[in-house]
Design a protein around this motif. Structure first.
Motif, PDB file in Angstrom:
ATOM      1  N   ILE A 320       4.345   1.337  -5.868  1.00  0.00           N
ATOM      2  CA  ILE A 320       3.396   1.977  -4.952  1.00  0.00           C
ATOM      3  C   ILE A 320       3.144   1.054  -3.771  1.00  0.00           C
ATOM      4  CG2 ILE A 320       1.044   2.879  -4.719  1.00  0.00           C
ATOM      5  CD1 ILE A 320       2.874   4.554  -6.509  1.00  0.00           C
ATOM      6  N   TYR A 321       2.960   1.648  -2.592  1.00  0.00           N
ATOM      7  CA  TYR A 321       2.636   0.850  -1.413  1.00  0.00           C
ATOM      8  C   TYR A 321       1.185   0.391  -1.472  1.00  0.00           C
ATOM      9  CZ  TYR A 321       1.692  -0.578   3.358  1.00  0.00           C
ATOM     10  OH  TYR A 321       1.315  -1.308   4.457  1.00  0.00           O
ATOM     11  N   LEU A 339       3.559   4.094   6.028  1.00  0.00           N
ATOM     12  CA  LEU A 339       3.088   4.323   4.667  1.00  0.00           C
ATOM     13  C   LEU A 339       1.601   4.034   4.558  1.00  0.00           C
ATOM     14  CD1 LEU A 339       5.965   2.760   2.498  1.00  0.00           C
ATOM     15  CD2 LEU A 339       5.506   5.186   2.916  1.00  0.00           C
ATOM     16  N   GLU A 340       0.927   4.819   3.738  1.00  0.00           N
ATOM     17  CA  GLU A 340      -0.505   4.634   3.493  1.00  0.00           C
ATOM     18  C   GLU A 340      -0.715   4.065   2.103  1.00  0.00           C
ATOM     19  OE1 GLU A 340      -2.878   5.153   5.646  1.00  0.00           O
ATOM     20  OE2 GLU A 340      -1.752   6.172   7.247  1.00  0.00           O
ATOM     21  N   ASP A 341      -1.826   3.340   1.945  1.00  0.00           N
ATOM     22  CA  ASP A 341      -2.139   2.734   0.654  1.00  0.00           C
ATOM     23  C   ASP A 341      -2.116   3.770  -0.463  1.00  0.00           C
ATOM     24  OD1 ASP A 341      -3.208   0.145  -0.580  1.00  0.00           O
ATOM     25  OD2 ASP A 341      -4.649   1.630  -1.324  1.00  0.00           O
ATOM     26  N   GLN A 343       0.625   5.362  -1.584  1.00  0.00           N
ATOM     27  CA  GLN A 343       1.795   6.240  -1.528  1.00  0.00           C
ATOM     28  C   GLN A 343       2.987   5.574  -2.217  1.00  0.00           C
ATOM     29  OE1 GLN A 343       2.333   7.049   2.704  1.00  0.00           O
ATOM     30  NE2 GLN A 343       1.254   9.000   2.501  1.00  0.00           N
ATOM     31  N   PRO A 344       3.955   6.367  -2.689  1.00  0.00           N
ATOM     32  CA  PRO A 344       5.175   5.790  -3.271  1.00  0.00           C
ATOM     33  C   PRO A 344       5.896   4.915  -2.243  1.00  0.00           C
ATOM     34  CG  PRO A 344       5.021   8.121  -3.803  1.00  0.00           C
ATOM     35  CD  PRO A 344       3.937   7.855  -2.790  1.00  0.00           C
ATOM     36  N   LYS A 346       8.634   4.455  -0.692  1.00  0.00           N
ATOM     37  CA  LYS A 346       9.900   5.085  -0.330  1.00  0.00           C
ATOM     38  C   LYS A 346       9.971   5.135   1.190  1.00  0.00           C
ATOM     39  CE  LYS A 346      10.471   7.817  -4.555  1.00  0.00           C
ATOM     40  NZ  LYS A 346      11.599   7.016  -5.053  1.00  0.00           N
ATOM     41  N   SER A 347      10.810   4.277   1.755  1.00  0.00           N
ATOM     42  CA  SER A 347      10.903   4.142   3.197  1.00  0.00           C
ATOM     43  C   SER A 347      12.151   3.340   3.525  1.00  0.00           C
ATOM     44  CB  SER A 347       9.658   3.418   3.748  1.00  0.00           C
ATOM     45  OG  SER A 347       9.858   2.986   5.076  1.00  0.00           O
TER      46      SER A 347
END
Length: 404
Positions: A320-321, A339-341, A343-344, A346-347
């Motif tokens: 998780i991010y 990405l936000e805190d 979130q998975p 995946k980037s």
């Protein structure tokens, strides 16, 4: 005692983090002196020269003066933007087409990592891969990237650059096609591996005292795995990492601390269980991010041979991010990925490399869309000017030194 202004402190921290990524701008002039010798055999003889008559401390006794094998680049020698040395891939691999290679571990090796917090895997990469990494490193040092400036100018390393895969295509291709991801997937008992952050490190001049790693990108300790890939034989007198066996299970050291006083209460069960590893070309050293360790540099800070390492942290599947703004951990997450805190993770900023790389993520990297801008950096590090953060950075500066 040296005093740091806020700006100087930020620069020093950037040096420690080895901040690097893609920043598109015209190229500066390249160097021409280091590529050849960086591609030579690991058994490099010490470079020495006779001291001058002006050196009263040693000339009379005939002592030899040790000289660095790598010279610090001049300011105008740094380059910007994406770099691609266009090296041929080992083993007949077709870039961006061939599936990643595999290297099978034993259950004993996996359990050693889980129980001891560190494991040494020998001969993961053969001579072809070692030669490939040496050439990629040689080209990088010969044509230093701007994002290595702070770390190199700090003299912590002869050369250090974070997120080298973002700017240098050769290292991205290594992650995409070698057995790198397969090895780490087995260690983590996971079906996916993403690169969270990486570092190209050449010769740690000052060494690093006992510490734990918290520059792992936007993930937790349990979501990450630390790695080293070595390109050279470790000198017999210094440069070998030393770990406290099982110290990843300690619940004493603060999560944000870097420096570790191994004499503190609660570490009695670990401080006498030392594990030292003299790695060889093609080996991998893999450890839990919380495992306490150190590396001693040469006593005079001068490397007369090479210690080239590609290291960093990968994220296991399901990571998780975690937004680490306001803490030192943000220095390994300065990209504008959106990405936000919570979130998975995946980037394309954290590319998947196992079970295989994602062509869309690779294309975004090749197009220069995986990087950062000065405004992103200022935005993310703005929260560092707090008392708590200052104390954590003070912990970092205690880590620096040759021995202890």
């Amino acid at each position: 005692m040296v005093k740091f202004t806020p700006l100087a402190l930020v620069v020093a921290l950037a040096a420690a983090a080895g901040t690097a990524d893609a920043f598109v701008a015209p190229h500066a002039s390249s160097r021409s002196s280091s590529t050849t010798f960086l591609q030579q055999s690991t058994k490099v003889e010490e470079a020495t020269s006779t001291t001058t008559a002006d050196d009263s401390s040693s000339s009379s006794s005939g002592m030899m003066k040790r000289e660095k094998i790598i010279k610090e680049p001049a300011l105008w020698e740094y380059n910007f933007g994406l770099q691609d040395p266009k090296l041929p891939m080992p083993h007949g691999i077709t870039q961006d087409v061939t599936l990643p290679e595999k290297f099978t571990l034993t259950e004993e090796q996996i359990r050693t990592y889980e129980e001891d917090g560190v494991v040494h895997i020998k001969n993961v990469f053969d001579d072809e891969w070692v030669d490939y990494l040496r050439k990629a490193t040689g080209r990088q040092v010969d044509e230093p990237h701007f994002w290595a400036f702070a770390g190199t100018a700090s003299k912590l390393y002869d050369y250090i650059q974070r997120n080298i895969w973002q700017t240098n295509r050769a290292f991205a291709s290594f992650y995409y096609h070698s057995a790198f991801g397969h090895v780490l997937s087995q260690i983590g008992r996971t079906d996916e591996i993403r690169v969270s952050t990486d570092l190209l490190m050449v010769n740690p001049n000052k060494g690093f005292k006992w510490h734990q790693d918290n520059q792992n990108g936007p993930i937790t300790w349990e979501e990450g795995i630390r790695f080293w890939i070595t390109m050279d034989e470790t000198p017999k007198d210094y440069g070998a990492p030393v770990y406290l066996k099982g110290s990843h299970r300690n619940n004493i050291v603060d999560e944000q601390a870097v420096f570790v006083d191994i004499e503190q209460d609660g570490l009695e069960d670990y401080k006498n269980e030392l594990m030292e590893f003299r790695t060889m070309p093609g080996d991998m050293l893999i450890w839990h991010p919380r495992t306490i360790h150190k590396v001693d540099g040469p006593s005079d800070g001068i490397w007369t041979s090479y210690r080239r390492v590609l290291g960093g942290t990968v994220a296991k599947g399901g990571a998780i991010y975690h937004d680490k703004r306001g803490s030192g951990g943000v220095l390994s997450d300065l990209g504008k990925h959106g990405l936000e805190d919570g979130q998975p993770l995946k980037s394309s900023f954290f590319p998947v490399v196992y079970p295989q790389f994602d062509k869309q993520e690779a294309a975004e990297r090749d197009a220069g869309r995986v990087g950062r801008s000065p405004s992103d950096i200022v935005s993310k590090i703005g929260g560092l000017a707090t008392k708590a953060s200052g104390e954590r950075f003070g912990s970092f500066f205690q880590v620096l030194g040759s021995r202890n």
